[in-house]
Design an enzyme around this catalytic site. Structure first.
Site, short mmCIF file in Angstrom:
data_model
loop_
_atom_site.label_atom_id
_atom_site.label_comp_id
_atom_site.label_asym_id
_atom_site.label_seq_id
_atom_site.Cartn_x
_atom_site.Cartn_y
_atom_site.Cartn_z
NE ARG A 356 -4.09 -0.10 2.75
CZ ARG A 356 -4.84 0.20 3.81
NH1 ARG A 356 -4.42 1.05 4.70
NH2 ARG A 356 -6.01 -0.37 3.96
NE ARG A 362 -12.58 5.30 6.11
CZ ARG A 362 -12.66 4.34 5.17
NH1 ARG A 362 -11.81 3.33 5.18
NH2 ARG A 362 -13.57 4.39 4.22
CG ASP A 363 -6.78 3.65 7.62
OD1 ASP A 363 -7.98 3.67 7.97
OD2 ASP A 363 -6.29 2.71 6.96
CG ASP A 495 -12.38 0.00 3.83
OD1 ASP A 495 -12.75 1.10 3.40
OD2 ASP A 495 -11.24 -0.22 4.27
CD GLN A 692 -8.18 -5.24 10.27
OE1 GLN A 692 -8.50 -6.42 10.14
NE2 GLN A 692 -7.84 -4.48 9.25
CB THR A 711 -4.89 -1.70 14.13
OG1 THR A 711 -6.24 -1.42 14.53
CG2 THR A 711 -4.09 -2.00 15.38
N GLY A 712 -5.97 1.27 13.44
CA GLY A 712 -6.62 2.46 13.98
C GLY A 712 -7.04 2.28 15.44
C1 GLC Z 1 -9.34 -1.28 7.98
C2 GLC Z 1 -9.02 -0.10 7.09
C3 GLC Z 1 -9.81 1.12 7.53
C4 GLC Z 1 -11.27 0.81 7.67
C5 GLC Z 1 -11.48 -0.40 8.57
C6 GLC Z 1 -12.93 -0.83 8.65
O1 GLC Z 1 -8.83 -1.06 9.26
O2 GLC Z 1 -7.64 0.21 7.13
O3 GLC Z 1 -9.64 2.17 6.62
O4 GLC Z 1 -11.92 1.93 8.21
O5 GLC Z 1 -10.73 -1.47 8.08
O6 GLC Z 1 -13.40 -1.33 7.45
#
Ligand code: GLC
Length: 804
Positions: A356, A362-363, A495, A692, A711-712
């Site tokens: 990537r 957004r991330d 997503d 994640q 991970t977010g």
């Molecule tokens: C993954 C993607 C993120 C998305 C999430 C939920 O973590 O990196 O952009 O918001 O999945 O689908």
């Protein structure tokens, strides 16, 4: 089952059993030179890009091999082992080891047959090469002769895919030679006949090295097959077995760097050396190795520097609460995880290979939130960068290339962008993440000048930060769906949920509602009366719409498809209860108190599990609608009713905003890596970093977690804990304190740097409540309410806060 423990003092996680259920890794280095190392020394390195700058090879999805291996051989007995348990893998009844993952360094200790070894892996601060600093001690009572062999497996091509699969090319461009204290690898060495600056097919010669400092090289090898030997593996390389390497390089096929030295140790004697690796011109490599002539001293100084840099970063926010799990996550591991995610985005881990080649909009904008309270300057630089990736129509570029060139980029409206990035269209949520992020930054720092700073848009034009935010509002206003809520476009945060271009997502509508609240603060600051009125009107309309369309008795629905189907209503056979619209209804300020209570109660009843709340329930299986991509995943996995850990952070925040301290903390604990240290065989992932997702109750592997580190989750949980549970809620003009904690907490303390002052906050809770403020003293002066205006802050500010 536990495999290790947290050393609070040193900010290390210490692995005492090396046979962990998965490779447990650490990050070393910086974007200039990144290195990942597991507790068994597996891992890879790269310069700048995991995909295009790969230097040391690693085979994904295999046996955590190869890695940064150091072999030790007793030349009398001919027995050999490795400084990390693997790859030789001696019987654990005889081989004792500890792996200390610290902040940007990893130390491995091993004891075997009376020999103690200690290797410290790190990338020196500001440098772009790596160091494996080894100390070997003879703990036995006889003189020992030990061959020490370091092994680094170079890739044949910096592009990891070329290296792995395009063998008809990549195996015929590499060769190695020996230069006294190092193996030098050259790629495309045949081009060295070209004149300066000339290239063929965009290629020229470049160099990597693997060197030894502190001891003399006694034998070497530059060819992987010769080092390993036919039908041997990393566990028994013939070069190591023989005790002496073949002294041959490679010409074609696979390069490697292997260097041996023979040391003799009297009882009690120690020797120290350093293996060094990187991608450098040969003369630079020679200089680097020379710099480590006195490796004992040099390495000690460098490690000290590295540790004080990282501990310094973490020191800006430290807490002491009754929960050791909470403390270790907030003080060290979640914070460090936030930095790593901030730095590496989704580029390089044992799951992401670096392909990537850019930042997800957004991330990245979310990741920034995790470091604002620790390193606001770092956050600012990235905020600027992300604002410069906003298109002049206000939308965010779904993928911001690493080579991003503000003012000159193509956009999703151009076929070229779509072709290059694979992102076919705008997403509904990207630019909306800017609102909380920019607001948090300004509130943390009081840097109001930033509001008026001019920043280019991605494609053309420029505007102040305020203008950028206004355009983000325009973007959503100009892309409304059938009912007048923001359109679904390509996707929202999820997503795997395609509501269609004209579909509508409740989540995005709530984000949009919240964005307007935030932008009103900016507009008030700017005294932009006209715009305040505009926002008030639009927000009221939107609020009414969401209330009318999305509230479904005891929950908010997930949205509408462009064909008008309602997603997430009570009566749906599958996916009739979703997590994010409930938490975001609270975070956005839209939910009434009654709605908040009902919706959060439903989350608790329907979605919560002992490892966190699942994303929705029941999982999609036989009743998925057209855009429910999540159905491709096994039930209980990822977006299909997995515990998508990022969403846990929003749930913590939502409960905390409602003053439900017990619940907020419970949600933290359920999914906190540190709280599962004793159940490592279930979670499998590192007990010190987020993943994640965790498999949900619909999976036979309920509780197993995946996709470590990047991970977010890191940032949302951090925000949920700091702003939510600990109640640190800065706004433009000061700091609001509103903790939301478990009743049993009697007291906790926070040490926080804030706008050039240092705050020492003591929160007392003798009456054992979950939330509330009875009294607030700042430097001995009692203040009304729970708010501290900036003027009350002094260099050292003593704050006493009584919840009850
Ligand atoms: C993954 C993607 C993120 C998305 C999430 C939920 O973590 O990196 O952009 O918001 O999945 O689908």
């Amino acid at each position: 089952m536990r495999y290790g423990y947290f050393d609070e003092e040193k900010k290390e996680y210490v692995i005492t059993r090396p046979d962990t259920p998965a490779p447990w890794v650490n990050y070393l280095g910086s974007p200039e030179y990144g290195a990942i190392v597991s507790n068994n020394a597996g891992g890879y390195s790269f310069a700048k890009s995991g995909a295009n700058g790969r230097i040391l090879r690693y085979i994904f999805n295999q046996f955590d091999q190869p890695g940064r291996y150091i072999y030790l051989r007793d030349n009398d007995t001919k027995d050999y082992w490795s400084a990390s348990w693997q790859p030789v893998g001696k019987d654990l009844s005889e081989y004792k080891s500890e792996c200390h993952h610290g902040t940007a360094y990893t130390k491995m200790m091993a004891d075997y047959s009376g020999i103690h070894s200690e290797v410290r892996y790190y990338v020196p601060l500001g440098q772009s090469y790596e160091v494996w600093n080894l100390k070997v001690t003879n703990c036995s009572d006889r003189k020992r002769e030990i061959s020490v062999t370091g092994y680094a497996e170079f890739t044949n091509n910096s592009n990891y895919e070329q290296d792995q699969v395009n063998l008809q090319y990549s195996q015929y461009i590499t060769r190695t030679v020996f230069c006294g204290d190092r193996v030098r690898q050259m790629i495309h060495a045949n081009l060295d006949g070209l004149k300066d600056g000339e290239e063929v097919d965009n290629k020229n010669v470049f160099n990597r090295f693997f060197g030894l400092a502190g001891e003399k090289v006694s034998s070497w090898c530059g060819d992987r097959e010769k080092f390993l030997g036919r039908y041997h593996g990393y566990n028994n390389p013939s070069g190591v077995e023989a005790g002496v390497l073949c002294n041959e390089g490679n010409y074609n096929e696979n390069s490697c760097g292997a260097l041996s030295t023979v040391i003799t140790l009297e009882p009690g004697e120690s020797r120290e050396m350093a293996f060094l690796a990187g991608m450098k011109e040969d003369n630079e490599a020679a200089e680097i190795i020379a710099h480590y002539a006195d490796c004992e001293k040099t390495c000690a100084v460098e490690l000290e520097e590295l540790i004080s840099y990282w501990h310094g970063q973490l020191a800006h926010f430290q807490i002491r609460t009754p929960s050791p799990e909470f403390d270790t996550m907030i003080n060290t591991w979640n914070a460090y995880n936030c930095f790593m995610t901030f730095i590496w985005s989704r580029a390089a881990s044992f799951t992401y290979c670096g392909l990537r080649n850019g930042y997800g909009y957004r991330d990245t904008v979310q990741d920034i939130q995790g470091v604002i309270h620790l390193a606001p300057q770092m956050a600012l630089d990235k905020i600027r960068f992300m604002l410069s990736a906003q298109v002049d129509n206000g939308g965010g570029l779904p993928l911001v290339k690493f080579t991003h060139n503000p003012g000159h980029e193509d956009t999703p409206d151009d076929a070229s962008y779509v072709q290059e990035t694979g992102h076919p269209a705008y997403r509904a949520d990207d630019a909306l993440w800017l609102f909380p992020t920019v607001y948090k930054y300004i509130s943390e720092t009081g840097n109001f000048a930033f509001i008026d700073e001019v920043i280019p848009f991605a494609n053309k034009d420029e505007g102040t930060v305020y203008e950028h935010l206004k355009r983000a509002i325009d973007f959503s206003m100009n892309h409304l769906g059938r009912h007048g809520m923001p359109a679904g476009l390509y996707a929202d945060w999820n997503d795997c949920l395609r509501l269609g271009k004209d579909g509508e997502s409740t989540f995005v509508a709530l984000q949009f509602y919240y964005a307007m609240t935030i932008l009103k603060e900016f507009a008030k600051y700017k005294k932009d009366e006209k715009y305040i009125k505009y926002l008030e009107e639009k927000q009221e309309q939107l609020g009414k719409l969401i209330q009318e369309l999305c509230w479904n008795e005891d929950r908010f629905i997930r949205g509408f498809t462009e064909r008008g189907e309602v997603i997430g209503k009570r009566t749906d056979p599958e996916a009739n209860m979703w997590l994010n619209p409930q938490s975001w209804a609270v975070i956005s300020g839209l939910a009434t108190e009654r709605q908040a209570d009902l919706a959060l109660q439903m989350v608790y009843e329907r979605l919560n599990t002992e490892y966190g709340a699942i994303l929705m329930d029941p999982p999609y299986h036989a009743n998925a609608f057209d855009g429910a991509l999540a159905v491709i995943y096994n039930a209980g996995t990822k977006e299909n009713a997995g515990i998508f850990s990022q969403s846990q952070g929003w749930l913590i925040l939502a409960e905390a905003l409602c003053g439900h301290g017990e619940r907020a903390f419970n949600y933290f604990l359920e999914n906190a890596p540190a709280a599962q240290n004793d159940r490592a065989e279930i979670r499998q992932l590192e007990p010190y970093c987020y993943g994640q997702f965790t498999e949900g109750k619909a999976s036979p592997n309920f509780g197993r977690s995946h996709v470590h580190w990047l991970t977010g989750t890191a940032s949302t949980v951090m925000v949920g804990c700091v702003e939510g549970i600990l109640g640190m809620r800065p706004d433009f003009y000061g700091l609001r304190i509103a903790p939301s904690i478990p009743k049993e907490w009697e007291k906790f303390e926070i040490s926080k740097d804030f706008r050039g002052c240092h705050l020492h906050i003591t929160v007392k809770n003798p009456g054992h409540v979950e939330a509330g403020c009875k009294k607030l003293y700042v430097n001995g002066e009692e203040l009304p309410g729970n708010y501290i205006p900036q003027e009350k802050l002094t260099g050292e500010t003593e704050i006493e806060f009584y919840m009850s």
